[in-house]
Scaffold this motif. Structure first.
Motif, short mmCIF file in Angstrom:
data_model
loop_
_atom_site.label_atom_id
_atom_site.label_comp_id
_atom_site.label_asym_id
_atom_site.label_seq_id
_atom_site.Cartn_x
_atom_site.Cartn_y
_atom_site.Cartn_z
N UNK A 27 -76.88 -36.89 27.06
CA UNK A 27 -76.10 -35.84 26.51
C UNK A 27 -76.91 -34.73 25.77
N UNK A 28 -76.54 -33.54 25.88
CA UNK A 28 -77.04 -32.30 25.17
C UNK A 28 -75.80 -31.68 24.47
N UNK A 29 -75.98 -31.65 23.24
CA UNK A 29 -74.65 -30.58 22.58
C UNK A 29 -75.61 -29.42 22.21
N UNK A 30 -74.44 -28.20 22.63
CA UNK A 30 -74.96 -26.90 22.00
C UNK A 30 -73.99 -26.44 21.00
N UNK A 31 -74.63 -25.58 20.03
CA UNK A 31 -73.69 -24.94 19.20
C UNK A 31 -74.37 -24.03 18.44
N UNK A 32 -73.91 -23.08 17.93
CA UNK A 32 -74.42 -22.02 17.20
C UNK A 32 -74.45 -22.26 15.59
N UNK A 33 -73.91 -23.33 15.39
CA UNK A 33 -73.59 -23.61 14.20
C UNK A 33 -74.62 -25.03 13.96
N UNK A 43 -79.05 -34.83 22.41
CA UNK A 43 -79.94 -33.93 21.84
C UNK A 43 -79.24 -32.64 21.49
N UNK A 44 -79.55 -32.05 20.18
CA UNK A 44 -78.79 -30.92 19.85
C UNK A 44 -79.48 -29.68 20.33
N UNK A 45 -78.97 -28.69 20.94
CA UNK A 45 -79.49 -27.55 21.21
C UNK A 45 -78.98 -26.27 20.60
N UNK A 46 -79.78 -25.69 19.84
CA UNK A 46 -78.92 -24.39 18.92
C UNK A 46 -78.71 -23.23 19.74
N UNK A 47 -77.89 -22.68 19.61
CA UNK A 47 -77.70 -21.33 20.42
C UNK A 47 -77.91 -20.12 19.42
N UNK A 48 -78.28 -19.22 20.11
CA UNK A 48 -78.55 -18.99 21.27
C UNK A 48 -79.90 -19.61 21.87
N UNK A 50 -82.91 -20.10 24.87
CA UNK A 50 -83.70 -19.75 26.10
C UNK A 50 -83.87 -20.84 27.25
N UNK A 51 -84.36 -20.23 28.47
CA UNK A 51 -84.54 -21.29 29.40
C UNK A 51 -85.37 -22.36 28.88
N UNK A 52 -86.71 -22.09 28.60
CA UNK A 52 -87.58 -23.29 27.81
C UNK A 52 -86.89 -24.26 26.97
N UNK A 53 -86.32 -23.65 26.24
CA UNK A 53 -85.43 -24.69 25.05
C UNK A 53 -84.45 -25.62 25.89
N UNK A 54 -83.72 -24.85 27.03
CA UNK A 54 -82.71 -25.61 27.55
C UNK A 54 -83.57 -26.71 28.31
N UNK A 55 -84.66 -26.23 29.11
CA UNK A 55 -85.35 -27.27 29.97
C UNK A 55 -85.83 -28.40 29.10
N UNK A 56 -86.35 -28.18 27.86
CA UNK A 56 -86.92 -29.11 26.83
C UNK A 56 -85.76 -30.17 26.53
N UNK A 57 -84.40 -29.61 26.20
CA UNK A 57 -83.67 -30.56 25.85
C UNK A 57 -83.10 -31.10 27.03
N UNK A 58 -83.03 -30.78 28.36
CA UNK A 58 -82.67 -31.47 29.46
C UNK A 58 -83.63 -32.58 29.67
N UNK A 59 -84.92 -32.15 29.48
CA UNK A 59 -85.95 -33.31 29.67
C UNK A 59 -85.79 -34.42 28.41
N UNK A 60 -85.49 -33.98 27.72
CA UNK A 60 -85.41 -35.20 26.34
C UNK A 60 -84.21 -36.07 26.71
N UNK A 61 -83.02 -35.45 27.12
CA UNK A 61 -81.78 -36.41 27.44
C UNK A 61 -82.32 -37.32 28.56
N UNK A 62 -83.17 -36.71 29.55
CA UNK A 62 -83.37 -37.40 30.78
C UNK A 62 -84.20 -38.50 30.61
N UNK A 63 -85.31 -38.13 29.42
CA UNK A 63 -86.13 -39.32 28.91
C UNK A 63 -85.38 -40.38 28.26
#
Length: 70
Positions: A27-33, A43-48, A50-63
């Motif tokens: 699971x990757x959660x995304x939020x601007x807050x 995994x928490x992904x802060x909005x906004x 970029x692609x590298x941050x999204x890739x890192x979050x998805x990789x962490x969730x996959x791990x």
């Protein structure tokens, strides 16, 4: 990738339902807050973001998923 703030249901509640059906789901959660995520392995992904941050979050969730299924 789930936004934390959704109409009608929180993203965390949606993730709990998804994990109930698919226990090893990454699971990757995304939020601007700023949020504290209380779901194991999520995994928490802060909005906004970029692609590298999204890739890192998805990789962490996959791990996490691969650790759970090992």
């Amino acid at each position: 990738v789930i936004d934390i703030t959704l109409p009608g249901m929180s993203g965390e509640k949606l993730a709990q339902h998804a994990r109930a059906a698919f226990p090893h789901l990454g699971i990757v959660f995304a939020s601007g807050l700023d949020h504290t995520v209380s779901l194991d392995g999520a995994v928490f992904l802060r909005k906004p973001y970029d692609v590298p941050a999204l890739e890192a979050a998805l990789a962490a969730a996959a791990r996490w998923r691969s650790l759970e299924t090992a």
